[in-house]
Design a protein around this motif. Sequence first.
Motif, PDB file in Angstrom:
ATOM      1  N   UNK A   1      97.514  26.999  45.255  1.00 49.34           N
ATOM      2  CA  UNK A   1      96.673  25.811  45.165  1.00 49.34           C
ATOM      3  C   UNK A   1      95.273  26.198  45.603  1.00 49.34           C
ATOM      4  N   UNK A   2      94.276  25.791  44.817  1.00 51.85           N
ATOM      5  CA  UNK A   2      92.867  25.940  45.188  1.00 51.85           C
ATOM      6  C   UNK A   2      92.269  24.549  45.342  1.00 51.85           C
ATOM      7  N   UNK A   3      91.540  24.333  46.432  1.00 45.87           N
ATOM      8  CA  UNK A   3      91.000  22.992  46.667  1.00 45.87           C
ATOM      9  C   UNK A   3      89.526  22.918  46.287  1.00 45.87           C
ATOM     10  N   UNK A   4      88.841  21.891  46.790  1.00 42.74           N
ATOM     11  CA  UNK A   4      87.454  21.618  46.440  1.00 42.74           C
ATOM     12  C   UNK A   4      86.523  22.564  47.190  1.00 42.74           C
ATOM     13  N   UNK A   5      85.458  23.037  46.512  1.00 41.77           N
ATOM     14  CA  UNK A   5      84.445  23.838  47.189  1.00 41.77           C
ATOM     15  C   UNK A   5      83.871  24.921  46.304  1.00 41.77           C
TER      16      UNK A   5
ATOM     17  N   UNK B   1      86.292  25.102  53.373  1.00 40.19           N
ATOM     18  CA  UNK B   1      86.074  24.121  54.428  1.00 40.19           C
ATOM     19  C   UNK B   1      84.580  23.937  54.613  1.00 40.19           C
ATOM     20  N   UNK B   2      84.173  22.779  55.119  1.00 42.81           N
ATOM     21  CA  UNK B   2      82.743  22.542  55.362  1.00 42.81           C
ATOM     22  C   UNK B   2      82.275  23.088  56.698  1.00 42.81           C
ATOM     23  N   UNK B   3      83.149  23.057  57.712  1.00 40.63           N
ATOM     24  CA  UNK B   3      82.724  23.532  59.018  1.00 40.63           C
ATOM     25  C   UNK B   3      83.890  23.953  59.883  1.00 40.63           C
TER      26      UNK B   3
ATOM     27  N   UNK C   1      88.950  22.769  62.012  1.00 41.37           N
ATOM     28  CA  UNK C   1      88.364  22.853  60.680  1.00 41.37           C
ATOM     29  C   UNK C   1      88.004  21.442  60.272  1.00 41.37           C
ATOM     30  N   UNK C   2      86.768  21.236  59.809  1.00 41.14           N
ATOM     31  CA  UNK C   2      86.291  19.876  59.568  1.00 41.14           C
ATOM     32  C   UNK C   2      85.641  19.729  58.193  1.00 41.14           C
ATOM     33  N   UNK C   3      85.685  18.481  57.705  1.00 44.36           N
ATOM     34  CA  UNK C   3      85.047  18.155  56.434  1.00 44.36           C
ATOM     35  C   UNK C   3      84.453  16.755  56.528  1.00 44.36           C
ATOM     36  N   UNK C   4      83.888  16.277  55.403  1.00 45.05           N
ATOM     37  CA  UNK C   4      83.086  15.057  55.426  1.00 45.05           C
ATOM     38  C   UNK C   4      83.794  13.827  54.874  1.00 45.05           C
ATOM     39  N   UNK C   5      84.563  13.985  53.813  1.00 51.05           N
ATOM     40  CA  UNK C   5      85.175  12.864  53.106  1.00 51.05           C
ATOM     41  C   UNK C   5      86.635  12.754  53.532  1.00 51.05           C
ATOM     42  N   UNK C   6      87.014  11.652  54.197  1.00 47.22           N
ATOM     43  CA  UNK C   6      88.384  11.517  54.690  1.00 47.22           C
ATOM     44  C   UNK C   6      89.395  11.540  53.552  1.00 47.22           C
ATOM     45  N   UNK C   7      88.976  11.108  52.344  1.00 40.34           N
ATOM     46  CA  UNK C   7      89.893  11.164  51.200  1.00 40.34           C
ATOM     47  C   UNK C   7      90.159  12.615  50.807  1.00 40.34           C
TER      48      UNK C   7
ATOM     49  N   UNK D   1      78.016  30.772  57.281  1.00 39.23           N
ATOM     50  CA  UNK D   1      77.295  29.538  57.588  1.00 39.23           C
ATOM     51  C   UNK D   1      78.216  28.420  58.053  1.00 39.23           C
ATOM     52  N   UNK D   2      79.545  28.555  57.823  1.00 36.33           N
ATOM     53  CA  UNK D   2      80.467  27.481  58.174  1.00 36.33           C
ATOM     54  C   UNK D   2      80.840  27.475  59.659  1.00 36.33           C
TER      55      UNK D   2
END
Length: 255
Positions: free
Chosen positions: A97-101, A173-175, A182-188, A210-211
Motif C-alpha cells: 500500500x502506498x499512501x498520500x504524499x 508523513x508530514x512531520x 508521526x503527525x499530519x494535518x487532515x484527520x480524515x 525536512x520532516x
Amino acid sequence: MHPNPRQLTLLSVVQAQGSVTVEQLAETLGVTLQTVRRDVQRLADEGMLARFHGGVRVPSSTTENIAHQQRESLNAEGKSRIARAVAAVVPNDCSLILNIGTTTEAIARALLHHTGLRVITNNLNVASILSTNPKCEVIVVGGVVRGRDQGIVGEAAVDFIRQFKVDLALIGISGIEADGTLRDYDYREVKVAQTIISHAREVWLAADISKFNRPAMVEVATLSQIDRLFTDAPPPEPFAALLAEAQVRLAVAIP
C-alpha cells in the motif's frame, strides 16, 4: 518553482535550525546578503519559508500543509534518492500500500520496472504513475478525492483498506516530532493512514530530512509502529536514540 542547489541548501539550513538570520545564511552559504534576500523572497513567495524581521523560519502552521506543487519542488532530489533506496529493497511479486504524499509518488516512479506487484493506493497520482507498468496491478481505494493533491480520504477509504493485509505499507508523513510521534494535518487522511499501518505486515516510512522536528496537528502513529525509516540525511538529535529505542532500521540515502 524548482529551487536551485543554493536555495535547497538554504532551505536545509533553515529546516535544521528552525529559524536563522539573513546574516547567518549569507555567512553559511558564502554569498552576499543581496543574494540571500533574493532567494529568501522567492522561497517565501512560494510558501516554503516564513519571513520575520531580519530572518526566516520554517512555516509554523500545525493545521495546514503547504501546497502539493510546492511540496513536489521541495527537496525533490532528496526524495528521489529515498525513492531509489526504497525500490532497491522492495521485492518483486509482493503486495503493498502506498499512501498520500510527494515522497510516495517518487517511490511509485522508482517502482516502474518491478514485476508482479499488487499495489493498493489512496493516491490517484500514485495510481496514474504505476498504471503505466503492465506488470503491476493497481487497486484504487474508494472514498472522497481531495482536489488539491488527488488523495482519497474518508470513512469509505478506511472501510475499503480493512479488507486487505499486505506485505508492505510504504507511507509518507508530514512531520516527525521530537517525542517520536508521526503527525499530519487532515484527520480524515490520518484515519486512512492508521488503517494502512494496521493492515500491513511491515511498515516502511519514507521521510526527507525536512520532516524531522516539523509540527503538525494530528497524531498518526509513533516510531515504535515503524519497521524501517528511509531518509536522505542523518536525522538530527534526538532521533538517533529514539530510532534505536523503537528498533527502527534506518536507511540514509546519501548522495
